[in-house]
Design a protein around this motif. Structure first.
Motif, PDB file in Angstrom:
ATOM      1  N   ALA A  63      -4.095   7.803  -0.381  1.00 57.63           N
ATOM      2  CA  ALA A  63      -4.316   6.987  -1.559  1.00 57.63           C
ATOM      3  C   ALA A  63      -5.725   6.447  -1.514  1.00 57.63           C
ATOM      4  O   ALA A  63      -6.334   6.315  -0.462  1.00 57.63           O
ATOM      5  CB  ALA A  63      -3.308   5.834  -1.607  1.00 57.63           C
ATOM      6  N   GLN A 120      -1.522   2.448  -6.605  1.00 59.61           N
ATOM      7  CA  GLN A 120      -1.847   3.567  -5.715  1.00 59.61           C
ATOM      8  C   GLN A 120      -0.584   4.387  -5.465  1.00 59.61           C
ATOM      9  O   GLN A 120      -0.038   4.416  -4.370  1.00 59.61           O
ATOM     10  CB  GLN A 120      -2.433   3.034  -4.411  1.00 59.61           C
ATOM     11  CG  GLN A 120      -3.670   2.171  -4.602  1.00 59.61           C
ATOM     12  CD  GLN A 120      -4.044   1.451  -3.328  1.00 59.61           C
ATOM     13  OE1 GLN A 120      -3.841   1.960  -2.231  1.00 59.61           O
ATOM     14  NE2 GLN A 120      -4.584   0.255  -3.451  1.00 59.61           N
ATOM     15  N   ALA A 144      -7.989   3.263  -2.226  1.00 58.67           N
ATOM     16  CA  ALA A 144      -7.892   1.823  -2.440  1.00 58.67           C
ATOM     17  C   ALA A 144      -8.795   1.409  -3.595  1.00 58.67           C
ATOM     18  O   ALA A 144      -9.904   1.920  -3.745  1.00 58.67           O
ATOM     19  CB  ALA A 144      -8.331   1.077  -1.176  1.00 58.67           C
ATOM     20  N   PRO A 145      -8.308   0.517  -4.477  1.00 56.14           N
ATOM     21  CA  PRO A 145      -9.140   0.107  -5.595  1.00 56.14           C
ATOM     22  C   PRO A 145     -10.347  -0.680  -5.119  1.00 56.14           C
ATOM     23  O   PRO A 145     -10.298  -1.391  -4.120  1.00 56.14           O
ATOM     24  CB  PRO A 145      -8.190  -0.783  -6.416  1.00 56.14           C
ATOM     25  CG  PRO A 145      -7.198  -1.290  -5.417  1.00 56.14           C
ATOM     26  CD  PRO A 145      -7.020  -0.173  -4.428  1.00 56.14           C
ATOM     27  N   GLU A 150       0.841  -1.186   0.000  1.00 58.12           N
ATOM     28  CA  GLU A 150       0.000   0.000   0.000  1.00 58.12           C
ATOM     29  C   GLU A 150       0.876   1.236   0.000  1.00 58.12           C
ATOM     30  O   GLU A 150       1.916   1.286   0.638  1.00 58.12           O
ATOM     31  CB  GLU A 150      -0.872   0.007   1.254  1.00 58.12           C
ATOM     32  CG  GLU A 150      -1.770   1.241   1.340  1.00 58.12           C
ATOM     33  CD  GLU A 150      -2.556   1.254   2.634  1.00 58.12           C
ATOM     34  OE1 GLU A 150      -2.481   0.245   3.360  1.00 58.12           O
ATOM     35  OE2 GLU A 150      -3.214   2.258   2.900  1.00 58.12           O
ATOM     36  N   SER A 151       0.482   2.247  -0.764  1.00 57.87           N
ATOM     37  CA  SER A 151       1.245   3.488  -0.827  1.00 57.87           C
ATOM     38  C   SER A 151       1.283   4.157   0.539  1.00 57.87           C
ATOM     39  O   SER A 151       0.280   4.228   1.227  1.00 57.87           O
ATOM     40  CB  SER A 151       0.621   4.426  -1.860  1.00 57.87           C
ATOM     41  OG  SER A 151       1.242   5.693  -1.800  1.00 57.87           O
ATOM     42  N   GLY A 194      -1.609   9.703  -5.703  1.00 63.65           N
ATOM     43  CA  GLY A 194      -2.070   8.622  -4.852  1.00 63.65           C
ATOM     44  C   GLY A 194      -2.954   7.617  -5.559  1.00 63.65           C
ATOM     45  O   GLY A 194      -3.400   6.647  -4.942  1.00 63.65           O
ATOM     46  N   ARG A 195      -3.228   7.812  -6.864  1.00 62.33           N
ATOM     47  CA  ARG A 195      -4.126   6.923  -7.601  1.00 62.33           C
ATOM     48  C   ARG A 195      -3.514   6.445  -8.915  1.00 62.33           C
ATOM     49  O   ARG A 195      -4.212   5.935  -9.786  1.00 62.33           O
ATOM     50  CB  ARG A 195      -5.453   7.637  -7.874  1.00 62.33           C
ATOM     51  CG  ARG A 195      -6.311   7.852  -6.634  1.00 62.33           C
ATOM     52  CD  ARG A 195      -7.294   9.005  -6.815  1.00 62.33           C
ATOM     53  NE  ARG A 195      -8.081   8.914  -8.029  1.00 62.33           N
ATOM     54  CZ  ARG A 195      -9.342   8.486  -8.080  1.00 62.33           C
ATOM     55  NH1 ARG A 195      -9.940   8.057  -6.984  1.00 62.33           N
ATOM     56  NH2 ARG A 195     -10.006   8.488  -9.210  1.00 62.33           N
TER      57      ARG A 195
END
Length: 426
Positions: free
Chosen positions: A152, A395, A154-155, A145-146, A376-377
């Motif tokens: 960020a 991310q 999250a997907p 995770e970033s 962040g994406r």
């Protein structure tokens, strides 16, 4: 006579400390200050990780670039446009920067107050985790995770398949060969040479197509380097302090500076068209179409084109001549026809995959798809009509983007101090 204590970040005078005080807070910029007794007097220093940013904001304000100061404050502290503008307005007026909202939307303590509390509780600021420390975890990069401070997204469970495959990654933190401290600009020329620019200091490093360091050269070391582009012949275009300069990419030899025919024109971004002409962000509301020699062919007032308040930040041009402009206020992408006529808009604030709440870079691939880096994406991909078609890059905090003729994308991962190359899928 006692000397006036001054803030290490912004040089403003500090209030006289109470006897035996070990800390203070700058009433001007809000950073935490450490006090020490040296040479029969009190000296001020800071370990506040925000101090460099505040000092940079002050320097940019002193040079008369309010919008750049707001943008920097927003990027570094991860706040919204209004909060950043309000804080910079207070700094400009000689007042404390005030509170910094958390990404969750709640109000946080002022920067200086937060630092002071940390100093009292733990006695030092070493507990502030740097982006590099986040890199030293054992979680594999593909699933990690970033840790970017701006947050960020999250997907979702039905995240679309990535449209780009990572094929190369190089760089690390530092100042040596192949190392970066704040790399935000990336460009690639027709010979495959990769150029990576630091935001501060004017440093441009040159790599071969495999990411191996070749050489480095310096642009203006005194001003932020806000954009970097390269043409197929190896000429590099650098945007600094409102000017566009051409350099020989292989050596860094200054070739020319593009003219600024209008007295108040200040360039802040440039994009190269296939016919050798250029499009540039000019001033606070216009984009300009420039000839090969830098002469202005025409200008477009973005506010008039879209029918509302607008302020261009980044520009990209497709092979068809269509122009795509990132707007700094709405975070949207405006699509203009080759003649400057407004066609459509897309992106903007929101949480959906088609949104671009924090856009930073924009580029066009060989199929006419629009690539937008969103802090962040990762990288969002839209078709020429502005419809969302996918994403890639995870991310991540991606700043500069460049695309070559083989639909290979080069992305500057600022917080990881790396450049990542992707091969786009059809």
């Amino acid at each position: 006579m006692p000397t006036t204590l001054r803030c290490p970040a912004c040089s403003a005078p500090l209030d006289a400390p109470s006897q035996h005080a070990a800390t203070s807070r700058c009433p001007y910029c809000g950073v935490g200050v450490l006090l020490s007794e040296r040479n029969q007097g009190t000296q001020a220093a800071t370990n506040d990780p925000h101090a460099d940013t505040i000092a940079e904001v002050v320097r940019i304000l002193q040079s008369g670039h309010m919008i750049q100061a707001v943008k920097l404050y927003r990027e570094r502290f991860g706040v919204g446009l209004k909060d950043a503008k309000d804080a910079v307005d207070r700094i400009s007026a000689g007042q404390p920067a005030g509170t910094v909202p958390h990404r969750s939307g709640g109000k946080g303590l002022g920067i200086g107050c937060a630092v002071m509390i940390l100093l009292v509780v733990v006695g030092a600021l070493m507990i502030w985790r740097s982006p590099r420390a986040a890199e030293e975890t054992t979680t594999p990069p593909a699933t990690r995770e970033s840790r970017d401070p701006v947050g960020a997204v999250a997907p979702g469970p039905s995240a679309p398949p990535a449209l780009g495959d990572e094929v190369l990654r190089f760089g690390s933190e530092g100042t040596g060969a192949g190392r970066f401290t704040d790399a935000r600009g990336v460009a690639v020329d027709g010979a495959g040479r990769i150029y990576v620019a630091e935001y501060q200091g004017g440093r441009v490093q040159v790599f071969d197509s495999a990411g191996t360091f070749v050489t480095q050269w310096m642009a203006d070391p005194k001003m932020p380097l806000v954009d970097l582009e390269a043409d197929r012949g190896g000429t590099v275009y650098v945007v600094q302090y409102g000017r566009i300069r051409r350099y020989e990419g292989a050596t860094g030899t200054l070739l020319s500076e593009l003219p600024r025919p209008e007295r108040m024109t200040s360039y802040s971004d440039v994009a190269l068209a296939l016919d050798g002409t250029m499009w540039a962000v000019a001033g606070t509301s216009r984009i300009a179409h420039l000839g090969r020699d830098g002469s202005v062919r025409r200008t477009i007032d973005l506010r008039q084109a879209v029918g509302e308040d607008a302020s261009p930040e980044r520009v990209a041009v497709a092979g068809t001549g269509d122009v795509y402009v990132l707007d700094r206020w709405s975070d949207e992408v405006y699509h203009l026809a080759p003649d400057g006529r407004f066609v459509d808009r897309f992106g903007g604030s929101g949480e959906g995959p088609e949104s671009t709440p924090s856009p930073e870079g924009i580029a066009i691939d060989g199929r006419g798809r629009v690539l937008v880096s969103d802090l962040g994406r990762g990288i969002r991909v839209f078709d020429a009509a502005g419809h969302y078609v996918g994403e890639f890059g995870g991310q991540e905090v991606v700043f500069g983007l460049a695309v070559n003729d083989r639909d290979e994308v080069f992305a500057a991962y600022r917080n990881r101090h790396q450049v990542v190359k992707f091969r786009l899928k059809p």
